[in-house]
Enzyme design. Structure first.
Site, mmCIF file in Angstrom:
data_model
loop_
_atom_site.group_PDB
_atom_site.id
_atom_site.type_symbol
_atom_site.label_atom_id
_atom_site.label_comp_id
_atom_site.label_asym_id
_atom_site.label_seq_id
_atom_site.Cartn_x
_atom_site.Cartn_y
_atom_site.Cartn_z
ATOM 1 C CE1 TYR A 108 -3.797 2.415 1.144
ATOM 2 C CE2 TYR A 108 -1.957 3.508 2.212
ATOM 3 C CZ TYR A 108 -3.259 3.522 1.752
ATOM 4 O OH TYR A 108 -4.018 4.653 1.903
ATOM 5 C CD GLU A 196 -6.063 4.448 -0.822
ATOM 6 O OE1 GLU A 196 -6.138 4.582 0.399
ATOM 7 O OE2 GLU A 196 -7.034 4.122 -1.526
#
Ligand code: GDP
Ligand code: MN
Length: 385
Positions: A108, A196
């Site tokens: 991530y 993101e």
């Protein structure tokens, strides 16, 4: 302002951040045509302004024409919901068809403004994939947050730290550095408020790819970002938010039952805190904004009434340039036009002509409780739980 995954990936391409080969399609025929030119197995991804698609079947590896057709029929032109869309539905108008990537690791990575620290933060975790929220909750130690110095940008030292935190071998450092530097450039150049990538993957050819992509942009900077404005997809946005924005009213849809009408963003936030403190949830954030007249106030009330979850409307108003009697007439005109039973109202009005305002409202046929301060509002709200 949000954009679709495929649009965010186009931007990644411009900034030399690797993505899987893919094609965006509007209908079944286009998808089938692309499918035939790619491998036997492809990934199909519904394009909506929300994540969490994988968990509800909106991201799927398919191996046959039959499966392609089933996927297209199931989603195209239909409403789609994930945990992130809350009560709203998003219409699927496009599907992204991608080559399948072999995944060796899912990480991530995100860039996000940290107002408190006056910096952009980079947030990473080796536990990427579909359960990052759960990771943040259960094992916060597997998330690393580093503030980026506005003068130096992400430093080599920080990038090395990230490389090892993500459990990447040394050899990936050069690739990762390019990704992080370019993401940061993109973030600044396009006035992003969030980038993101979840997951950022290592495939089995030793490449790091952005398998998913989410970007949101700072709306206050849109005026100087023409290329970004063009990416706007109104079909994915809340109609009430769009209409109220035209009048200079800041309305943000939330999921609670207490509708809020407030003038001033600070007061609006304090009001939402009081609602939470009373064990209830706000249905919206609403700042009428400066220089409101009767029409604007009336439109604000109509916006709140259009939300079917609203059981109580809380008005917290400081009369200044906007006189309270004018506001009162605005509220009543919207309530009179509303063709269902009006919800209960809790009203706190102070400042210019507040007595006249309250008189006008008391004389109406609506169920109104008056409060003089936030404590009293809270006490009344407690009885509504
Ligand atoms: P989200 O659920 O909306 O965040 O959608 P993502 O784009 O993140 O996809 C969800 C999940 O699907 C990913 O975490 C991957 O595990 C899986 N996935 C997506 N594309 C591929 C692919 O090309 N190959 C493999 N093996 N899995 C994929
Ligand atoms: Mn994802």
């Amino acid at each position: 302002m949000k954009i679709h995954e495929y649009q965010a990936k186009e931007l990644f391409k411009d900034y030399e951040i690797k993505i899987p080969e893919g094609f965006i399609c509007k209908n079944k025929d286009e998808i089938l045509k692309i499918y035939k030119t790619l491998d036997d197995e492809v990934v199909l991804k519904v394009q909506v302004h929300a994540g969490g698609r994988g968990k509800v079947g909106g991201v799927k590896l398919v191996k046959s024409e039959q499966e392609v057709i089933e996927f297209a029929d199931r989603f195209l032109g239909k409403g789609f919901q994930t945990v992130q869309t809350a009560n709203e539905e998003f219409i699927v108008n496009k599907i992204l068809v991608e080559k399948v990537s072999q995944i060796n690791s899912e990480s991530y990575i995100a860039l996000l403004v940290d107002g408190g620290n006056q910096s952009v933060n980079i947030i990473v975790s080796p536990e990427g994939g579909m359960d990052i929220e759960e990771v943040a909750f259960q094992s916060p130690e597997s998330i690393l947050t580093l503030p980026i110095n506005i003068i130096t940008g992400p430093t080599d030292f920080q990038i090395r730290k990230i490389n090892s935190f993500l459990r990447y071998e040394q050899i990936y450092y050069v690739q990762l550095r390019k990704i992080i530097r370019n993401l940061y450039k993109l973030y600044l150049n396009k006035d992003c408020s969030l980038i993101e990538i979840n997951p950022l993957i290592q495939n089995n050819s030793g490449e790091i790819l952005a398998l998913d992509a989410k970007i949101t942009f700072d709306e206050d900077a849109l005026f100087r970002q023409n290329s970004v404005q063009k990416l706007r997809d109104l079909s994915q946005e809340n109609l009430v938010e769009i209409e109220t924005a035209k009048l200079g009213i800041k309305y943000i849809q939330l999921q609670g039952t207490v509708g809020c009408i407030v003038n001033g963003a600070g007061l609006a936030m304090a009001t939402m805190d009081v609602i939470h403190g009373s064990g209830l949830k706000p249905a919206n954030f609403l700042d009428i904004g400066g220089g409101a007249d009767e029409h604007k106030v009336s439109e604000a009330m109509s916006a709140v009434l259009s939300d079917h979850n609203v059981e109580v409307v809380l008005i917290n108003l400081f009369g200044g340039i906007l006189r309270c009697d004018v506001a009162a007439r605005g509220f009543l005109s919207a309530l009179d036009k509303y063709n269902k039973k009006a919800p209960e109202l809790i009203i706190r009005m102070l400042g210019t002509n507040s007595d006249e305002g309250k008189e006008i409202l008391s004389a109406s046929k609506y169920n109104i409780s008056f409060a003089d301060n936030l404590n009293e509002i809270s006490k009344i709200l407690l009885t509504k739980r």
